[in-house]
Structures are given as C-alpha cells and as structure tokens.
Design a protein around this motif. Structure first.
Motif, PDB file in Angstrom:
ATOM      1  N   THR A  19       0.831  -1.220   0.000  1.00 54.78           N
ATOM      2  CA  THR A  19       0.000   0.000   0.000  1.00 54.78           C
ATOM      3  C   THR A  19       0.862   1.267   0.000  1.00 54.78           C
ATOM      4  O   THR A  19       0.408   2.329  -0.380  1.00 54.78           O
ATOM      5  N   GLU A  20       2.145   1.141   0.440  1.00 61.14           N
ATOM      6  CA  GLU A  20       3.021   2.326   0.508  1.00 61.14           C
ATOM      7  C   GLU A  20       3.775   2.552  -0.806  1.00 61.14           C
ATOM      8  O   GLU A  20       4.562   3.485  -0.929  1.00 61.14           O
ATOM      9  N   VAL A  21       3.590   1.640  -1.776  1.00 65.22           N
ATOM     10  CA  VAL A  21       4.423   1.679  -2.983  1.00 65.22           C
ATOM     11  C   VAL A  21       3.615   2.103  -4.209  1.00 65.22           C
ATOM     12  O   VAL A  21       2.502   1.625  -4.410  1.00 65.22           O
ATOM     13  N   ASP A  22       4.223   2.989  -5.021  1.00 67.51           N
ATOM     14  CA  ASP A  22       3.592   3.370  -6.291  1.00 67.51           C
ATOM     15  C   ASP A  22       4.243   2.529  -7.392  1.00 67.51           C
ATOM     16  O   ASP A  22       5.353   2.831  -7.852  1.00 67.51           O
ATOM     17  N   LEU A  23       3.564   1.474  -7.809  1.00 65.50           N
ATOM     18  CA  LEU A  23       4.166   0.534  -8.764  1.00 65.50           C
ATOM     19  C   LEU A  23       4.397   1.150 -10.145  1.00 65.50           C
ATOM     20  O   LEU A  23       5.088   0.581 -10.979  1.00 65.50           O
ATOM     21  N   PHE A  28      14.848   1.540 -10.088  1.00 66.70           N
ATOM     22  CA  PHE A  28      15.347   0.162 -10.255  1.00 66.70           C
ATOM     23  C   PHE A  28      16.174  -0.239  -9.022  1.00 66.70           C
ATOM     24  O   PHE A  28      17.082   0.471  -8.604  1.00 66.70           O
ATOM     25  N   GLY A  29      15.832  -1.394  -8.459  1.00 65.42           N
ATOM     26  CA  GLY A  29      16.692  -1.994  -7.439  1.00 65.42           C
ATOM     27  C   GLY A  29      16.517  -1.505  -6.018  1.00 65.42           C
ATOM     28  O   GLY A  29      17.301  -1.879  -5.143  1.00 65.42           O
ATOM     29  N   ARG A  30      15.519  -0.691  -5.741  1.00 68.05           N
ATOM     30  CA  ARG A  30      15.417  -0.121  -4.391  1.00 68.05           C
ATOM     31  C   ARG A  30      14.168  -0.530  -3.624  1.00 68.05           C
ATOM     32  O   ARG A  30      14.072  -0.296  -2.426  1.00 68.05           O
ATOM     33  N   VAL A  31      13.217  -1.124  -4.337  1.00 69.66           N
ATOM     34  CA  VAL A  31      11.962  -1.481  -3.672  1.00 69.66           C
ATOM     35  C   VAL A  31      11.839  -3.008  -3.657  1.00 69.66           C
ATOM     36  O   VAL A  31      11.959  -3.652  -4.706  1.00 69.66           O
ATOM     37  N   ILE A 130       3.701  -7.569  -8.714  1.00 73.18           N
ATOM     38  CA  ILE A 130       4.192  -7.572 -10.107  1.00 73.18           C
ATOM     39  C   ILE A 130       3.538  -6.416 -10.861  1.00 73.18           C
ATOM     40  O   ILE A 130       2.320  -6.413 -11.044  1.00 73.18           O
ATOM     41  N   PRO A 131       4.328  -5.432 -11.293  1.00 71.01           N
ATOM     42  CA  PRO A 131       3.720  -4.304 -11.994  1.00 71.01           C
ATOM     43  C   PRO A 131       3.287  -4.737 -13.389  1.00 71.01           C
ATOM     44  O   PRO A 131       3.867  -5.665 -13.952  1.00 71.01           O
ATOM     45  N   ASP A 132       2.254  -4.080 -13.937  1.00 64.91           N
ATOM     46  CA  ASP A 132       1.841  -4.514 -15.264  1.00 64.91           C
ATOM     47  C   ASP A 132       1.868  -3.414 -16.312  1.00 64.91           C
ATOM     48  O   ASP A 132       1.377  -3.615 -17.415  1.00 64.91           O
ATOM     49  N   HIS A 133       2.459  -2.266 -15.998  1.00 68.50           N
ATOM     50  CA  HIS A 133       2.517  -1.263 -17.062  1.00 68.50           C
ATOM     51  C   HIS A 133       3.761  -1.514 -17.929  1.00 68.50           C
ATOM     52  O   HIS A 133       4.705  -2.183 -17.489  1.00 68.50           O
ATOM     53  N   PRO A 134       3.767  -1.006 -19.182  1.00 71.09           N
ATOM     54  CA  PRO A 134       4.802  -1.380 -20.152  1.00 71.09           C
ATOM     55  C   PRO A 134       6.229  -1.151 -19.630  1.00 71.09           C
ATOM     56  O   PRO A 134       6.495  -0.131 -18.999  1.00 71.09           O
ATOM     57  N   LEU A 166      11.866  -7.855  -6.523  1.00 65.55           N
ATOM     58  CA  LEU A 166      11.795  -6.390  -6.610  1.00 65.55           C
ATOM     59  C   LEU A 166      10.933  -5.969  -7.803  1.00 65.55           C
ATOM     60  O   LEU A 166      11.261  -6.323  -8.942  1.00 65.55           O
ATOM     61  N   PRO A 167       9.866  -5.209  -7.571  1.00 61.26           N
ATOM     62  CA  PRO A 167       9.172  -4.633  -8.725  1.00 61.26           C
ATOM     63  C   PRO A 167      10.083  -3.591  -9.366  1.00 61.26           C
ATOM     64  O   PRO A 167      10.724  -2.810  -8.649  1.00 61.26           O
ATOM     65  N   VAL A 168      10.194  -3.612 -10.696  1.00 59.55           N
ATOM     66  CA  VAL A 168      11.103  -2.655 -11.362  1.00 59.55           C
ATOM     67  C   VAL A 168      10.484  -2.062 -12.620  1.00 59.55           C
ATOM     68  O   VAL A 168       9.669  -2.704 -13.286  1.00 59.55           O
TER      69      VAL A 168
END
Ligand SMILES: Cc1ncc(COP(=O)(O)O)c(C=O)c1O
Length: 355
Positions: A19-23, A28-31, A130-134, A166-168
């Motif tokens: 909830t604290e993360v804007d996907l 890169f590499g920090r979340v 898992i982020p789903d934007h391009p 890590l979501p990237v």
C-alpha cells in the motif's frame, strides 16, 4: 504457517507494505516485496528452508563473503499474463547458471527442483507486487554467499541462499553510449568472468565511474590480454548487425553467458538471420561502423532486454548510430517482452506460468 512439498515453512506477513508503494513509479533496485526465501547450508546439506518476511541478516564481522568475496547471484524476471498469473522466464537456465557459478566459486549446488518450487511459491505469495505497465516487471535476485566466520582464504563450509523480489521499471530508458577503453579490463580467460560472482562487479565500479565522468553510460569491455577483442558491456552481452549477419562475441570463458543472449540467438536464427558467435575485434567494429557496413549495435540482458547503442568511442575513433533506424533490437525487445507477458505464444517452452 504451512508446509509444502519440499518441507519449507511459509510464514506470511500480517500486513503488506504494498500500500506504501507506487508501482508505476519505481526506481530500479530499491523497492523489495514483503517476503524472501531463505535456506542455510551446513554439514553438507541445505536445510532450514523458509519463506518469510524480508528482513536484515545478522553477520559476524569476520564473515568470509565480506572479506574474500565468496558470493554469487542471478538476475531474472517475472511478469503477469492477462489472467493475472505470474510468468517466470527460463528459471531452469538461471538455476543451471547459478550452479555453474557455484562450482567455480567452491560453493554448494542448490537443487534445481527445490529452486523452481521455492521461487514459484514465493512469486505466488507476492504476485500483487508484479507491476503490469509497459517495460516494468518483477526482478528476481537469487543470491548465495559464504557465512563461515574466520579470517583465512579458504572456501566456507556454510552458506546462505536467498531469493529476493523487486518490482522494477525499465533499466535503461534511453539509448546508450559506450567507450572501449583499453586502460581497464573486467575479466581474463581462466578467471571468473563467466561466473556471476560479486568480485566481477566490484572490479567494474571504478572504470565505470571514470567512463560516466567522461560522458559515457557504460564500458565496452575488451579482452584482458591483447585488449583487442570485444567482450561485453556492464550487465549486457553485445550484438553487432553487420550487413548480412548478426555477430556476437564468442563465450570464451571470460564473458557471462547471458540467457537473453542465448534466447536472442535462437529467435534470430529462427527468423532466418545468420548469427555468428566469434571473436570480434574492436577495430573491425570501428572500421565497419565508419564504412556503414555496421548497421546497428545493441546490448542484451534480463534487466536491459534489448538496448540500442548510439555511440562507441575507441581511442580517438568515434562511431554513431541513429536510434530511430534500429530495427533488430526493437523487434527482439517486442518479441521477448510479448513472450514474457504472455501476449504472444511461447513456442520454445521458455515461460513457466505460476498458477
Ligand atoms: C556481466 C553481465 N553480462 C551479461 C548479462 C546479461 O545476462 P542475462 O541475459 O542472463 O541477463 C548480465 C546480466 O546480469 C551481466 O551481469
């Protein structure tokens, strides 16, 4: 708490940090996601395997990996298909490479089936991350390091293996300028260049810093003996599109055998291109760049996917490429990303759907 086939414990966090993360906006590499997989090696076997909250380690200051670099890792990716199921890209190849690195660095092999099972379970638990934007995906970082506590250059007898998620977003979001600078080398045949081990990256830090200060994004490494043959770039292998053929340096023991490289070679050959893995002299690259025979240069890697190179400098020579004229790299990028995201059928069996 639950138990699955390989008898590893699963303890989920009571409250997710998602909830604290804007996907849509992740450096890169920090979340990192909520959970990690961890296993301990002692007395000749892997044990105490667990999926649990991502948390810090407590290490003795004499930890052998910190002093002598007995540490290896992998980098792979997962995406989601339209059903929302995670897709892993070539996990079998990644665990095989991790185990080849382990052998070179006197470390224990990790069982391939347990790896795939642990990773599958971990990714399932953290799949909402898992982020789903391009251009974005879930980066997967398996890591093994020594944990013996003594000073002395000798292989450890105890190890930790972890998998982090890590979501990237995209690794390079613009085309890249390279310098082939013979002052520094990354690896020599017989050294550790083919292993994905910490020391190779440590050795690259200073030369990369100098390259950046001089206006370049990355170094195009040359061989460590004659400083004449092209090896690879930062975290990418390299491809040259000469008139009627696509050439990449032969994996001779000093470069990392990229899994994206291997996949691209297969995709290109299947499309009917002639692909050569052979020694590539930097002067050949510069000469063909100047004559126009060299049409396109790109890097391949899990994080970088297919990254167009716009400039190469070598001694007093410069060659430049118009990124808008690149054809092969965008084609490969689209194909591999479509396969990784399940938008396109994977005829190779590279993608493992986690259900
Ligand atoms: C030194 C180096 N070369 C090449 C690559 C590309 O390898 P892969 O395609 O398996 O990601 C990487 C990737 O991390 C790397 O670190």
């Amino acid at each position: 708490m639950s138990t699955i086939a390989s008898n590893f414990k699963v303890t989920k966090v009571s409250e997710s940090r998602l909830t604290e993360v804007d996907l849509k906006n992740i450096p890169f590499g920090r979340v990192f996601t909520d959970h990690m997989f961890i296993a301990h090696y002692a007395e000749g076997q892997w044990k105490d395997m667990e999926i649990k909250k991502l948390e810090n380690f407590s290490l003795h200051p004499s930890n052998l990996a910190l002093h002598y670099g007995q540490s290896i890792f992998e980098g792979m990716k997962a995406s989601k298909n339209e059903k929302g199921n995670p897709l892993l890209f070539r996990p079998d190849e990644h665990i095989k490479r991790l185990n080849r690195s382990a052998e070179r660095m006197c470390m224990p092999l990790f069982p391939e089936d347990v790896f795939v099972e642990a990773l599958t379970e971990l990714v399932k638990i953290d799949k909402d991350w898992i982020p789903d934007h391009p251009g974005s995906s879930l980066y997967i970082r398996p890591l093994m390091f020594a944990t013996d506590e003594f000073l002395g250059v000798a292989p450890s007898e105890t190890f930790i293996f972890v998998i982090l998620l890590l979501p990237v977003g995209p690794y390079y979001d613009k085309p890249v300028k390279l310098i082939a600078d013979p002052t520094y080398v990354r690896a020599v045949k017989g050294g550790t260049g083919e292993a994905k081990t910490a020391g190779n990256y440590a050795a690259s830090l200073y030369p990369s810093k100098v390259a950046k200060e001089n206006g370049f994004d990355q170094i195009l490494w040359l061989d460590g003996v004659e400083k004449k043959f092209v090896q690879e770039v930062g975290t990418m292998n390299i491809f040259f599109v000469f008139d009627d053929r696509i050439v990449t340096p032969k994996a001779d023991g000093a470069i990392l055998k990229g899994i994206t490289r291997k996949s691209f070679i297969e995709l290109l050959k299947d499309k009917g291109f002639i692909v050569e893995e052979r020694p590539v002299e930097i002067q050949e690259v510069m000469d063909k760049g100047k004559s126009g025979e060299l049409k396109e240069v790109f890097g391949s890697g899990t994080a970088a996917v297919a990254t167009t190179i716009t400039q190469i400098n070598y001694l007093d020579q410069v060659i430049k490429f118009d990124p808008d004229k690149a054809e092969i790299a965008p084609w490969l990028k689209e194909n591999i990303e479509d396969m990784r995201n399940g938008r396109k059928k994977d005829p190779y069996g590279w993608v493992l759907e986690v259900m």
